[in-house]
Design an enzyme around this catalytic site. Sequence first.
Site, mmCIF file in Angstrom:
data_model
loop_
_atom_site.group_PDB
_atom_site.id
_atom_site.type_symbol
_atom_site.label_atom_id
_atom_site.label_comp_id
_atom_site.label_asym_id
_atom_site.label_seq_id
_atom_site.Cartn_x
_atom_site.Cartn_y
_atom_site.Cartn_z
ATOM 1 N N ASN A 12 42.202 97.669 46.734
ATOM 2 C CA ASN A 12 43.520 96.827 46.643
ATOM 3 C C ASN A 12 43.593 95.552 46.295
ATOM 4 O OD1 ASN A 12 44.268 98.822 48.503
ATOM 5 N ND2 ASN A 12 42.573 98.531 50.444
ATOM 6 N N LYS A 14 43.451 92.304 43.931
ATOM 7 C CA LYS A 14 44.361 92.433 42.406
ATOM 8 C C LYS A 14 43.976 91.518 41.380
ATOM 9 C CE LYS A 14 49.214 91.844 44.373
ATOM 10 N NZ LYS A 14 49.032 91.402 45.478
ATOM 11 N N GLY A 15 42.853 90.987 41.953
ATOM 12 C CA GLY A 15 42.322 89.645 41.031
ATOM 13 C C GLY A 15 41.411 91.301 39.974
ATOM 14 N N ASP A 73 32.679 98.172 44.403
ATOM 15 C CA ASP A 73 31.952 97.342 45.109
ATOM 16 C C ASP A 73 30.956 96.749 44.468
ATOM 17 O OD1 ASP A 73 32.135 96.745 48.199
ATOM 18 O OD2 ASP A 73 30.049 97.955 47.847
ATOM 19 N N PHE A 155 39.157 85.129 40.902
ATOM 20 C CA PHE A 155 39.270 85.183 42.563
ATOM 21 C C PHE A 155 38.346 85.072 43.064
ATOM 22 C CE2 PHE A 155 38.278 89.436 41.108
ATOM 23 C CZ PHE A 155 37.942 89.630 42.125
ATOM 24 N N TYR A 157 34.688 83.840 45.078
ATOM 25 C CA TYR A 157 33.942 82.619 45.613
ATOM 26 C C TYR A 157 33.958 82.097 43.306
ATOM 27 C CZ TYR A 157 31.679 84.861 48.913
ATOM 28 O OH TYR A 157 32.274 85.320 50.707
ATOM 29 N N ASP A 158 34.275 82.558 42.687
ATOM 30 C CA ASP A 158 35.148 81.955 41.033
ATOM 31 C C ASP A 158 34.985 80.793 41.191
ATOM 32 O OD1 ASP A 158 34.074 84.816 40.150
ATOM 33 O OD2 ASP A 158 36.595 84.942 39.689
ATOM 34 N N LYS A 178 35.730 85.580 30.944
ATOM 35 C CA LYS A 178 35.083 86.263 32.314
ATOM 36 C C LYS A 178 34.519 87.570 32.775
ATOM 37 C CE LYS A 178 35.663 87.088 37.621
ATOM 38 N NZ LYS A 178 36.100 87.266 38.534
ATOM 39 N N HIS A 183 29.266 91.227 35.795
ATOM 40 C CA HIS A 183 29.022 92.086 36.428
ATOM 41 C C HIS A 183 29.998 92.863 36.507
ATOM 42 C CE1 HIS A 183 31.727 89.439 39.259
ATOM 43 N NE2 HIS A 183 31.571 90.418 40.502
HETATM 44 P P1 ITT Z 1 38.248 96.540 48.008
HETATM 45 O O1 ITT Z 1 37.029 96.739 48.280
HETATM 46 O O2 ITT Z 1 39.506 96.627 47.982
HETATM 47 O O3 ITT Z 1 37.753 97.364 46.303
HETATM 48 P P2 ITT Z 1 37.457 94.424 47.860
HETATM 49 O O4 ITT Z 1 37.586 92.610 47.969
HETATM 50 O O5 ITT Z 1 37.325 93.934 49.661
HETATM 51 O O6 ITT Z 1 38.437 94.856 47.653
HETATM 52 P P3 ITT Z 1 34.687 94.389 47.885
HETATM 53 O O7 ITT Z 1 34.581 95.022 49.179
HETATM 54 O O8 ITT Z 1 33.913 94.889 46.872
HETATM 55 O O9 ITT Z 1 35.972 94.628 47.445
HETATM 56 O O10 ITT Z 1 33.977 93.066 48.436
HETATM 57 C C1 ITT Z 1 33.599 91.633 47.170
HETATM 58 C C2 ITT Z 1 34.359 90.502 47.530
HETATM 59 O O11 ITT Z 1 32.922 89.648 46.946
HETATM 60 C C3 ITT Z 1 34.788 89.820 47.148
HETATM 61 O O12 ITT Z 1 36.326 89.820 48.274
HETATM 62 C C4 ITT Z 1 35.010 88.907 46.959
HETATM 63 O O13 ITT Z 1 35.258 88.231 47.865
HETATM 64 C C5 ITT Z 1 33.144 88.821 46.048
HETATM 65 N N1 ITT Z 1 33.381 89.174 45.024
HETATM 66 C C6 ITT Z 1 32.889 89.712 44.468
HETATM 67 N N2 ITT Z 1 33.477 90.261 42.993
HETATM 68 C C7 ITT Z 1 34.019 88.612 42.637
HETATM 69 C C8 ITT Z 1 33.996 88.014 41.700
HETATM 70 O O14 ITT Z 1 33.957 88.540 39.959
HETATM 71 N N3 ITT Z 1 34.735 86.794 41.494
HETATM 72 C C9 ITT Z 1 34.619 86.329 42.754
HETATM 73 N N4 ITT Z 1 34.225 86.826 43.777
HETATM 74 C C10 ITT Z 1 34.005 87.904 44.229
#
Ligand code: ITT
Length: 212
Positions: A12, A14-15, A73, A155, A157-158, A178, A183
């Site tokens: 869910n 968008k980033g 995740d 999006f 913490y970027d 990026k 990761h």
């Molecule tokens: P979905 O579960 O629907 O995929 P989510 O945003 O809740 O969406 P996660 O449970 O994997 O996804 O949470 C990961 C969080 O870690 C995300 O909301 C960001 O705050 C942070 N995060 C992960 N990847 C990131 C990135 O590439 N850049 C910045 N912050 C990131």
Amino acid sequence: MKNNPQLIIATNNKGKVEEIQSLLQGLDIALLVPADLGLNIEVIENGTTYAENAMKKAQTLSQASGLTSLADDSGLEVDALNGKPGLQSNRFGPEPYTDTSRRAYLLHKLADSPRPWAARFRATVAIASPERAGITFEGVCPGEIIPDERGENGFGYDPIFQLDGTDHTMAELGLIEKNRFSHRGKAIRKAIPILIEIFGNNLIMDLVQESS
Ligand code: ITT
């Protein structure tokens, strides 16, 4: 006429969708998001590892759609906070959670720790199909947290995550750049051979059906 095989991106966020679409654009696969199929499913992320959560998201959406599914995740691990927020990265600090509130809370938690604030992003990507066992891939991106936001892209913490060996934050990089270092980019590139294997078989099946 043959339609492209379909993959559902089980997120869910968008980033993440933008990044995953860009990483997979070279494949001959139609990329769907849950909303394209009228699906609005909130998966409870109660696993104890990124892999468990990623697999739960991928399997749930694969079962709901009947399609192969790819989920991510991910999280941010900060050494001075003993690896937090980690699995809790999307639920960090006071509610309601926004990218801005999560970043502010992280900087508040770090305020009394000496810099540099070493950190890493970690992503586990899971692929699940109705007819196959699931599989996961991991990618890690090292860096450090900085106290002042820089950059408008990305999006989460970027804007406060500076990549190791550079003076750029993730939010100062374009999408392609990026993906080269991130990761998520690393994990998805490991997953591509499996996607080719899965969809390659489907393409052969399609050809057999068309000629019979
Ligand atoms: P979905 O579960 O629907 O995929 P989510 O945003 O809740 O969406 P996660 O449970 O994997 O996804 O949470 C990961 C969080 O870690 C995300 O909301 C960001 O705050 C942070 N995060 C992960 N990847 C990131 C990135 O590439 N850049 C910045 N912050 C990131």
